[in-house]
Scaffold this motif. Structure first.
Motif, mmCIF file in Angstrom:
data_model
loop_
_atom_site.group_PDB
_atom_site.id
_atom_site.type_symbol
_atom_site.label_atom_id
_atom_site.label_comp_id
_atom_site.label_asym_id
_atom_site.label_seq_id
_atom_site.Cartn_x
_atom_site.Cartn_y
_atom_site.Cartn_z
ATOM 1 N N VAL A 165 1.093 -3.243 6.958
ATOM 2 C CA VAL A 165 1.011 -1.812 6.680
ATOM 3 C C VAL A 165 0.120 -1.156 7.733
ATOM 4 O O VAL A 165 -0.596 -1.832 8.470
ATOM 5 C CB VAL A 165 0.449 -1.548 5.257
ATOM 6 C CG1 VAL A 165 1.414 -2.072 4.207
ATOM 7 C CG2 VAL A 165 -0.933 -2.165 5.076
ATOM 8 N N GLU A 222 -2.747 1.573 1.567
ATOM 9 C CA GLU A 222 -1.399 1.250 1.093
ATOM 10 C C GLU A 222 -1.382 -0.005 0.219
ATOM 11 O O GLU A 222 -0.443 -0.221 -0.549
ATOM 12 C CB GLU A 222 -0.449 1.081 2.274
ATOM 13 C CG GLU A 222 -0.248 2.337 3.094
ATOM 14 C CD GLU A 222 0.664 2.117 4.270
ATOM 15 O OE1 GLU A 222 1.828 1.714 4.054
ATOM 16 O OE2 GLU A 222 0.241 2.335 5.426
ATOM 17 N N ARG A 250 2.265 -5.447 2.477
ATOM 18 C CA ARG A 250 0.996 -5.170 1.794
ATOM 19 C C ARG A 250 0.235 -6.470 1.527
ATOM 20 O O ARG A 250 -0.983 -6.554 1.728
ATOM 21 C CB ARG A 250 1.254 -4.416 0.500
ATOM 22 C CG ARG A 250 1.771 -2.997 0.703
ATOM 23 C CD ARG A 250 2.303 -2.407 -0.590
ATOM 24 N NE ARG A 250 1.246 -2.333 -1.605
ATOM 25 C CZ ARG A 250 1.469 -2.531 -2.910
ATOM 26 N NH1 ARG A 250 2.676 -2.826 -3.351
ATOM 27 N NH2 ARG A 250 0.456 -2.428 -3.755
#
Length: 235
Positions: free
Chosen positions: A206, A211, A97
Motif C-alpha cells: 500500500v 490503509e 495491506r
C-alpha cells in the motif's frame, strides 16, 4: 520478457495486453501483466484474462526462466491475441495491506532485538512470520503488534524505487531475511516506509500505513532453537 506492471503501480486493476505465447493451451505469457507471480512469501494473484467477452480465469501465476506464466482454466487463447487483464482487486488489496504490515512489524522487532526473518508466508486470511530470536517471549511479540498498530494511525507514506545493487546494500538493515541475500541483480528494488524501514523487496504494498488500519495477533509458537513464529491478521 513480460513487463511486470505491479512493480511500478500495485494499484492497477486492469490493463490491456498481448499474448506472446501459449503452451499446452493453458500456460499464457503476456507482453505485460498486473498479476503477481508466487514468490517471496506472497501468493500469486487471481483474476481473469478476457478476450472478446470470453473470460479465462487465472488458476496460477509463476515465474519460470525469467518469464511470468499465467495458467488459465481453459484453452482458446492464441499468440497475438489482444486481451484485457482484470485483477481480483479485493484479494490483492488485502494481501498488499498484510505485506506492508509484516514489513512494519519486522522492522520494529529488528530495531529492538536485531531479529531477522527465517520464514514468512502471506495468506489471504493471515500472515505467518518466523524470527531468529533466542528467547521465547510472547509479551515481546505482542508489544510490537501494539507498536505497529500505533503507526497505522499515522500518515506515513510507503514508496518503492530501484537502486544500483552496491548503493542499496549500503543501507543499514536493508536485508532482513536470515540466511538469504538479494538476487544477483545489478539493480535492486527498495520498499521504503518513511522513517520506519527500508528493505529489498519485490512484492506489492500500500502507499500509506493508514490503509492497513489494524492488525490482530492470532497466536505465537516456539519452533525450536532460535526460531519464534507469530501469526497475525488484518482487523
Amino acid at each position: 520478457m513480460t513487463k511486470a506492471l505491479f512493480l511500478f503501480d500495485s494499484y492497477l486493476k486492469e490493463t490491456p495486453a498481448i499474448v506472446v505465447s501459449v503452451k499446452d493451451g493453458k500456460y499464457v505469457v503476456l507482453d505485460q501483466t498486473i498479476f503477481y507471480p508466487k514468490g517471496g512469501g506472497q501468493p500469486h494473484d487471481t483474476g481473469k484474462i478476457v478476450k472478446d467477452n470470453e473470460a479465462y480465469n487465472i488458476v496460477y501465476v509463476g515465474k519460470f526462466s525469467g518469464e511470468i506464466s499465467h495458467e488459465v482454466d481453459h484453452s482458446g487463447l492464441k499468440k497475438g491475441d489482444k486481451v484485457l487483464c482484470v485483477l481480483d482487486w479485493t484479494r490483492r488489496y488485502k494481501l498488499m495491506r498484510s505485506h506492508t504490515a509484516a514489513h512494519v512489524f519486522a522492522a520494529l522487532l529488528h530495531k529492538e532485538t536485531g531479529a531477522l526473518i527465517t520464514g514468512n508466508q502471506i495468506e489471504e486470511n493471515h500472515v505467518r512470520v518466523d524470527f531468529n530470536i533466542e528467547k521465547f517471549d510472547k509479551n515481546l511479540l505482542e508489544k510490537h503488534i501494539l507498536k505497529a498498530n500505533k503507526l497505522f494511525n499515522d500518515d506515513i507514506s510507503v514508496s518503492w524505487y530501484e537502486l544500483p545493487r552496491e548503493e542499496a546494500l549500503k543501507i543499514p538493515g536493508v536485508v532482513k531475511m536470515a540466511a538469504a541475500f538479494p538476487p544477483n541483480l545489478l539493480i535492486l528494488r527498495i520498499v521504503e516506509i518513511a522513517g520506519v524501514d527500508k528493505q529489498t523487496d519485490g512484492g506489492t504494498h500500500v502507499k500509506n500505513l493508514r490503509e492497513i488500519a489494524k492488525i490482530e495477533l492470532i497466536k505465537t509458537a516456539n519452533k525450536g532453537k532460535n526460531n519464534r513464529r507469530i501469526y497475525f491478521k488484518l482487523n
